[in-house]
Design a protein around this motif. Sequence first.
Motif, PDB file in Angstrom:
ATOM      1  N   ASP B  39       0.906  -1.020   0.094  1.00 31.22           N
ATOM      2  CA  ASP B  39       0.005  -0.584  -0.042  1.00 31.22           C
ATOM      3  C   ASP B  39       0.918   1.085   0.850  1.00 31.22           C
ATOM      4  O   ASP B  39       0.516   2.585  -0.508  1.00 31.22           O
ATOM      5  CB  ASP B  39      -1.221   0.148   0.990  1.00 31.22           C
ATOM      6  N   ARG B  74       7.002  -6.556   3.593  1.00 34.97           N
ATOM      7  CA  ARG B  74       5.566  -6.488   2.844  1.00 34.97           C
ATOM      8  C   ARG B  74       5.340  -6.327   1.942  1.00 34.97           C
ATOM      9  O   ARG B  74       5.459  -5.343   0.997  1.00 34.97           O
ATOM     10  CB  ARG B  74       4.088  -5.807   3.574  1.00 34.97           C
ATOM     11  N   ASP B 155      -9.086  -2.173   4.123  1.00 34.19           N
ATOM     12  CA  ASP B 155      -9.423  -3.494   2.536  1.00 34.19           C
ATOM     13  C   ASP B 155     -10.465  -3.839   2.748  1.00 34.19           C
ATOM     14  O   ASP B 155     -10.947  -4.102   2.254  1.00 34.19           O
ATOM     15  CB  ASP B 155      -7.992  -3.809   2.769  1.00 34.19           C
TER      16      ASP B 155
END
Lengths: 254, 254, 254
Positions: B39, B74, B155
């Motif tokens: 993100d 991530r 999300d």
Amino acid sequence: MNPALTRPRSVLFAPGNRADLMAKLPRSTPDAVVLDLEDAVPNTPEAKAEARIITRDAARELVAAHPKLNVFVRINAPHSPYFADDLHALTPELAGVVVPKLESGADTLAVAAALAGRGLSLPIMAGLETALGVWHAHDIMAVPAVAWAYFGAEDYTTDLGGTRLSEPSGTPNLGVPNLEVLYARSRVALAARVAGVPALDIVVTRLNDDAAFLVDAAQGRALGYAGKLCIHPAQVALSHSTFGPTPADTARAR
Amino acid sequence: MNPALTRPRSVLFAPGNRADLMAKLPRSTPDAVVLDLEDAVPNTPEAKAEARIITRDAARELVAAHPKLNVFVRINAPHSPYFADDLHALTPELAGVVVPKLESGADTLAVAAALAGRGLSLPIMAGLETALGVWHAHDIMAVPAVAWAYFGAEDYTTDLGGTRLSEPSGTPNLGVPNLEVLYARSRVALAARVAGVPALDIVVTRLNDDAAFLVDAAQGRALGYAGKLCIHPAQVALSHSTFGPTPADTARAR
Amino acid sequence: MNPALTRPRSVLFAPGNRADLMAKLPRSTPDAVVLDLEDAVPNTPEAKAEARIITRDAARELVAAHPKLNVFVRINAPHSPYFADDLHALTPELAGVVVPKLESGADTLAVAAALAGRGLSLPIMAGLETALGVWHAHDIMAVPAVAWAYFGAEDYTTDLGGTRLSEPSGTPNLGVPNLEVLYARSRVALAARVAGVPALDIVVTRLNDDAAFLVDAAQGRALGYAGKLCIHPAQVALSHSTFGPTPADTARAR
Ligand SMILES: [Mg+2]
Ligand SMILES: [Mg+2]
Ligand SMILES: [Mg+2]
């Protein structure tokens, strides 16, 4: 089955090592009573052994003196070291046996087999009060020997690794008591209905606060519970006022 | 495994394309840090490619300078076009890899296989943040490579087609923050306990409001979460004050 | 499929025995209308038989006069004595058939087969409004013939043996409307997203309280619902203001 047991509104507990308190159980006229060998008795082999004898005698005396009273014994959990010996405290005149911390359908079938192995055909009140118990709630309650179930919020939260916000711990409960267990409490009530067994709602540990008990009981009733586990005689009348007349009461009144 | 990872109280994120912010991650002493290629990095092949190099270098420097720091990367979601190349940003000195938007046990097994195919045996922190991810939460977390999980409310809500009432959108949240995700947040925490992995709680997107963070963290702790995902260094100390000493801290204090 | 049906914001009901009210359904411009043979018609064979004829005529007249109107008929539940005859009230020009109280995937497949057996390929709007329906929500909605679903809080609560706290019953709702059905309402919305069908949110039974309706609708939208079941024309505009423009509206506006 005694009519009060089709949908018990109040299930009153007393410590299985306290003959005096067990003898007083009928006074508040609960729909069922439980002589508790688990949480109420210290976690030592000696204390459990002594309590088994006291409980067994108390159960016989209660049933003899109050033939219509629904008397249960709560044994220790299947995976505890006390389970096998606790079976010796059970007698055929009981209305059923309360089994705490059931965690799977297989667990529950094994308990039913152990009871049968001792020639006891007692129906089971299943304690759903661990993460696995709530996760497998339907499978546990679908076992034919299970005739009732209860949800235990305190033990569930401990096992989950969470905290109770509603208890007087100083943490704000965000204005809604029991929100932190709403998911599990709702899930157990739904699974109970799907499995066709009445479910008993969480204990209220704060005593001497009738208003708090009534709010808690109204929540439990709204969620589909049949009644409440009670740990003080004064909680029995409050439960009955919330959960209303039993089908038997209603039939009698006609 | 570094003791802080058995039950991390704080997992602090920094953008994977910002070497300056990644270098500062250890200052707030979080239990784990995440260099984020998902993100926090613009959704273009060029930006992702550049971030992979910056992240890979930053991870090596962080581990070299702070040997006890638990550093994660991530990567992008398995079904994204970036996933395969993101694996090149991973190095053996990482504490693990954060995989967002896992949606099934099969998804998760495929990720573990892809990691093994590159000779990496990194444990996975599973992101449960879509409708399918929450629905299949248990199956995902039961995959042996999964050692932690997190629930992502923003999300999840987007994928569900819902809205967040707690965010400063002007819609009343009915007095209880996060009520609209209580079901999913509770379900993930329970499934995590059943699967035996610690779960990290939702991000608090509103910064500079310590009281709001603490309420949110107290909710997460009550529901069984081990700690919180943090997106600002100031959230780390707040998390630690809520989730308390780690088992390692407690052992050291003896 | 009419574009309004991809994600209907309002589904307005009228009694299937009231030609006058059914004729007025289009006035409030709902995304879909339902001629109701179930709850709105007295539970007698005579009333149901009469309503079938009135409904069948009304459906034809509505579609003839409003070719773009999405007209549904709600039949009685599969396990009711009216189900088989209700199929005769269905005609090919309908947008679909609303089937209440579906309780399993097998139930739903049997309904689809019964429709096919009469040469009708109508898509189904599945009513999830019993304990079994909520428990099996995903299996029901995964049946290919199911194109929409709704959650019915009143019938669900009755079937569960619970109570509605939010209704004007005098019981406090603890400050959060619909908390007692939050679990089931959330579960249905999630299962609907997983199954890929839009879900319609609970009826608001209290009329003439726009603020209460808007709070209820904001909850439903937050939880992922596409729109609301409406039982009064004034609820349609309120639903549209909450759930916003349809994809078709947005496309037209460009
Ligand atoms: Mg206990
Ligand atoms: Mg995200
Ligand atoms: Mg109905």
